[in-house]
Design a protein around this motif. Structure first.
Motif, mmCIF file in Angstrom:
data_model
loop_
_atom_site.group_PDB
_atom_site.id
_atom_site.type_symbol
_atom_site.label_atom_id
_atom_site.label_comp_id
_atom_site.label_asym_id
_atom_site.label_seq_id
_atom_site.Cartn_x
_atom_site.Cartn_y
_atom_site.Cartn_z
ATOM 1 N N THR A 36 23.545 25.992 -5.461
ATOM 2 C CA THR A 36 23.395 27.141 -5.627
ATOM 3 C C THR A 36 24.050 27.982 -4.547
ATOM 4 O OG1 THR A 36 21.266 27.222 -3.922
ATOM 5 C CG2 THR A 36 20.847 27.003 -6.204
ATOM 6 N N PHE A 37 24.531 28.938 -5.157
ATOM 7 C CA PHE A 37 25.793 29.737 -4.225
ATOM 8 C C PHE A 37 25.199 31.453 -4.318
ATOM 9 C CE2 PHE A 37 28.290 26.315 -5.640
ATOM 10 C CZ PHE A 37 28.925 25.977 -4.513
ATOM 11 N N THR A 38 25.063 31.993 -3.141
ATOM 12 C CA THR A 38 24.568 32.966 -2.810
ATOM 13 C C THR A 38 25.808 33.976 -2.175
ATOM 14 O OG1 THR A 38 22.418 32.599 -2.602
ATOM 15 C CG2 THR A 38 22.906 34.838 -1.714
ATOM 16 N N LEU A 39 26.227 35.126 -2.561
ATOM 17 C CA LEU A 39 27.500 35.854 -1.942
ATOM 18 C C LEU A 39 26.815 37.318 -1.579
ATOM 19 C CD1 LEU A 39 30.483 36.500 -1.498
ATOM 20 C CD2 LEU A 39 30.650 37.041 -3.935
ATOM 21 N N VAL A 40 27.252 37.576 -0.375
ATOM 22 C CA VAL A 40 26.850 38.845 0.311
ATOM 23 C C VAL A 40 28.087 39.408 0.637
ATOM 24 C CG1 VAL A 40 25.756 39.970 2.253
ATOM 25 C CG2 VAL A 40 24.579 38.005 1.049
ATOM 26 N N ALA A 41 28.646 40.557 0.038
ATOM 27 C CA ALA A 41 29.852 41.181 0.197
ATOM 28 C C ALA A 41 29.852 42.729 -0.237
ATOM 29 C CB ALA A 41 31.176 40.330 -0.597
ATOM 30 N N PRO A 42 30.579 43.530 0.275
ATOM 31 C CA PRO A 42 30.833 44.886 0.053
ATOM 32 C C PRO A 42 31.483 45.012 -1.525
ATOM 33 C CG PRO A 42 32.643 44.319 1.578
ATOM 34 C CD PRO A 42 31.777 43.152 1.487
ATOM 35 N N PRO A 43 31.445 46.083 -2.068
ATOM 36 C CA PRO A 43 32.109 46.153 -3.472
ATOM 37 C C PRO A 43 33.593 45.874 -3.300
ATOM 38 C CG PRO A 43 30.506 47.954 -2.984
ATOM 39 C CD PRO A 43 30.768 47.419 -1.709
ATOM 40 N N SER A 44 34.186 46.197 -2.668
ATOM 41 C CA SER A 44 35.646 45.852 -2.164
ATOM 42 C C SER A 44 35.925 45.895 -1.022
ATOM 43 C CB SER A 44 36.474 46.947 -2.899
ATOM 44 O OG SER A 44 36.385 48.150 -2.359
ATOM 45 N N LEU A 45 36.979 44.911 -0.573
ATOM 46 C CA LEU A 45 37.515 45.056 0.989
ATOM 47 C C LEU A 45 38.943 44.664 0.910
ATOM 48 C CD1 LEU A 45 37.052 44.883 3.921
ATOM 49 C CD2 LEU A 45 36.383 42.557 3.524
ATOM 50 N N SER A 46 39.885 46.091 1.006
ATOM 51 C CA SER A 46 41.049 45.604 1.048
ATOM 52 C C SER A 46 41.666 44.774 2.110
ATOM 53 C CB SER A 46 41.908 46.953 0.955
ATOM 54 O OG SER A 46 43.325 46.997 0.937
ATOM 55 N N TYR A 47 42.820 43.954 2.176
ATOM 56 C CA TYR A 47 43.235 43.053 3.004
ATOM 57 C C TYR A 47 44.660 42.820 2.737
ATOM 58 C CZ TYR A 47 43.614 39.564 6.526
ATOM 59 O OH TYR A 47 44.168 38.689 7.667
ATOM 60 N N ARG A 48 45.543 42.640 3.697
ATOM 61 C CA ARG A 48 46.929 42.242 3.378
ATOM 62 C C ARG A 48 46.975 40.644 3.826
ATOM 63 N NH1 ARG A 48 51.539 44.058 2.182
ATOM 64 N NH2 ARG A 48 53.452 42.976 2.987
ATOM 65 N N GLY A 49 47.150 39.797 2.982
ATOM 66 C CA GLY A 49 47.281 38.572 3.232
ATOM 67 C C GLY A 49 47.980 37.587 2.021
ATOM 68 N N PHE A 50 48.159 36.303 2.282
ATOM 69 C CA PHE A 50 48.786 35.441 1.293
ATOM 70 C C PHE A 50 47.420 35.021 0.380
ATOM 71 C CE2 PHE A 50 50.018 31.050 0.324
ATOM 72 C CZ PHE A 50 50.816 31.340 -0.820
ATOM 73 N N GLU A 51 47.390 35.440 -1.002
ATOM 74 C CA GLU A 51 46.470 35.343 -1.742
ATOM 75 C C GLU A 51 46.240 33.885 -2.098
ATOM 76 O OE1 GLU A 51 44.824 37.032 -6.279
ATOM 77 O OE2 GLU A 51 46.702 37.746 -5.262
ATOM 78 N N GLU A 52 47.224 33.156 -2.517
ATOM 79 C CA GLU A 52 46.876 31.879 -2.755
ATOM 80 C C GLU A 52 46.203 30.834 -1.622
ATOM 81 O OE1 GLU A 52 47.123 30.314 -6.031
ATOM 82 O OE2 GLU A 52 47.593 32.610 -6.504
ATOM 83 N N GLY A 53 46.880 31.250 -0.620
ATOM 84 C CA GLY A 53 46.334 30.608 0.742
ATOM 85 C C GLY A 53 44.757 30.891 0.968
ATOM 86 N N LEU A 54 44.393 32.363 0.727
ATOM 87 C CA LEU A 54 43.017 32.682 1.003
ATOM 88 C C LEU A 54 41.975 32.102 -0.140
ATOM 89 C CD1 LEU A 54 43.485 36.205 1.870
ATOM 90 C CD2 LEU A 54 43.024 34.315 3.463
ATOM 91 N N ARG A 55 42.631 32.053 -1.454
ATOM 92 C CA ARG A 55 41.855 31.198 -2.330
ATOM 93 C C ARG A 55 41.624 29.967 -1.951
ATOM 94 N NH1 ARG A 55 41.274 34.045 -6.801
ATOM 95 N NH2 ARG A 55 42.360 35.886 -7.211
ATOM 96 N N CYS A 56 42.586 29.242 -1.555
ATOM 97 C CA CYS A 56 42.392 27.592 -1.134
ATOM 98 C C CYS A 56 41.555 27.667 -0.005
ATOM 99 C CB CYS A 56 43.637 27.202 -0.583
ATOM 100 S SG CYS A 56 43.856 25.528 -0.175
#
Length: 454
Positions: free
Chosen positions: A326-346
């Motif tokens: 079971t997975f529970t996510l607590v996060a704001p509606p959106s959060l802008s950040y500058r980064g390397f997308e593939e790396g953050l997904r990994c």
């Protein structure tokens, strides 16, 4: 020929030529001034004599009266009613019938004169010319020419010497720049830079451009070295990690070859071991490739992204991969950040897979994973926690090393190494702690707003 020598030679030749040209111009202007001065003197002389000539009761014979000696070194001619009276001046010749400056040539001699109209007593209207030999003007010009030539004889060598020194001084910044470049060390990144104020705008601009070029060259050399190191690391790690699964696959295949009459259940077991070894080898290669690519990522690969949306997508994918967790996510509606997308997904994927794999509770044998994404003054924070047995304090640093696996782990030992690599790539860090409200493991990833550290 060296550039400094060329500049010096050019200045040494140019300055004397300019000095001679200036002298010639001065001589020409001086000759014109002498000519105007002589004309002015003749005009004044004619103006002064005119009343005296007009007051004479009759023109005296030449050489007598006021005409005698009236033009010392020069001469005077008075003409009226077809008669001409002359004292000095040019011999009889056709004189210009106009007032003002006149030049009369008699043989090889030139006379400069000035004519005025007058009324001669007993003869009516007439004209008077006063003359001075041109030789006087020529003598003054020749004297001036001799003086200028004398000055030029002194100026030309002095100008050549000054030009040579000026040329050498002008080229000195280039010479210093060459010496500075020659003194640079051969090791990229370890050498000093060129930037020194040479005092010449153009040379300083070239020095700055050279520094920029060297910086780009060093950057490319560093990236090439990184690529080579990543390739060596990939080859070494692949050889090390693939040895066991490939050896197991070879042994299982050899069993199948030697015993074609194995019972069906044993054959299925052997084939299952081969498939498991194959999957492990493929997973290791994929992880190693991702690690190698991560070592070569630079700031130019960074872009604006929505970190909250990224976490939501990865949590949804994790639910499909791990249906019993079971997975529970607590996060704001959106959060802008500058980064390397593939790396953050990994990074997010490996934290979720690790929690789903190692976060099972002893009571249910299932994992409950909580994911939190938040933003603060210093940056963003990602928390992934489970309710599993936790990580002993002695291993909380080791688990982020390559190929580290805990007892009974079925993973490659590279997932958390990828998490640590991507966190460092973004200038952040990751740490493993206990859950504050009970047993389990809590991974906290902190990423600064400024993005990459490199």
């Amino acid at each position: 020929m060296r550039l400094a020598t060329r500049l010096a030679a050019a200045c040494a030749v140019t300055m004397p030529v300019l000095a001679l040209a200036a002298g010639a111009a001065v001589l020409r202007l001086a000759a014109q001034d002498i000519h105007r001065e002589q004309v002015a003197e003749l005009r004044a002389w004619a103006t002064e004599l005119r009343p005296a000539v007009e007051d004479l009761p009759a023109m005296p014979p030449p050489g007598t009266g006021p005409l005698r000696g009236a033009a010392p070194g020069g001469g005077m001619v008075v003409e009226a009613a077809g008669r001409r009276w002359t004292t000095g001046g040019p011999p009889a010749a056709d004189l210009p019938e106009r007032d003002g400056p006149v030049d009369v040539r008699a043989g090889w001699r030139v006379w400069r004169g000035y004519a005025v109209s007058l009324t001669v007593p007993g003869a009516g209207p007439g004209r008077m010319w006063v003359f001075a030999p041109l030789g006087q003007e020529e003598r003054r010009v020749r004297e001036l020419r001799r003086r200028l030539l004398g000055v030029a004889l002194l100026t030309v060598p002095a100008g050549a010497a000054v030009g040579w020194l000026a040329g050498r001084a002008a080229a000195r910044p280039l010479t210093r720049l060459g010496q500075r470049l020659a003194a640079l060390g051969p090791e990229p990144g370890a050498r000093e830079r060129v930037v020194v104020r040479f005092g010449t705008t153009e040379v300083d601009a070239v020095a700055t451009l050279l520094d920029s070029t060297l910086d780009r060259y060093d950057e490319q050399v560093a990236r090439t070295a990184q690529a080579l190191a990543a390739s060596r690391s990939f080859a070494s790690a692949a050889a090390h990690e693939l040895r066991t699964p490939l050896a197991g696959m070879a042994a299982d295949l050899e069993v199948l070859q030697r015993h074609p009459d194995l019972p069906a259940d044993q054959r299925r077991e052997v084939l299952g071991d081969v498939l498991d070894a194959h999957r492990r080898a493929v997973a290791v290669l994929a992880m190693l490739r991702t690690l190698a690519e991560g070592e070569l990522i630079g700031p130019d690969s960074f872009a604006e992204l929505d970190l909250a949306e990224l976490a939501d997508v990865e949590v949804t994918a994790a639910r499909s991969r791990h249906p019993t967790a079971t997975f529970t996510l607590v996060a704001p509606p959106s959060l802008s950040y500058r980064g390397f997308e593939e790396g953050l997904r990994c990074l997010v994927t490996n934290l979720l897979d690790n929690a789903a794999e190692h976060g099972r509770t002893a009571e249910t044998g299932q994992a409950a994973v909580r994911v939190e994404v938040s933003a603060g003054v210093e940056g963003v924070r990602l928390i992934v926690e489970d309710r599993g047995p936790g990580v002993p304090p002695a291993h909380r640093e080791e688990i982020f090393g390559r190929f580290w696996r805990g007892p009974g782990s079925r993973g490659t030992g590279l997932g958390l190494a990828l998490v640590a690599q991507q966190a460092a790539l973004h200038g952040g860090r990751v740490e493993a702690t206990e859950r504050p409200d009970g047993p389990g493991t809590r991974f906290v990833v902190r990423l600064p707003w400024q993005g990459a550290a490199r």
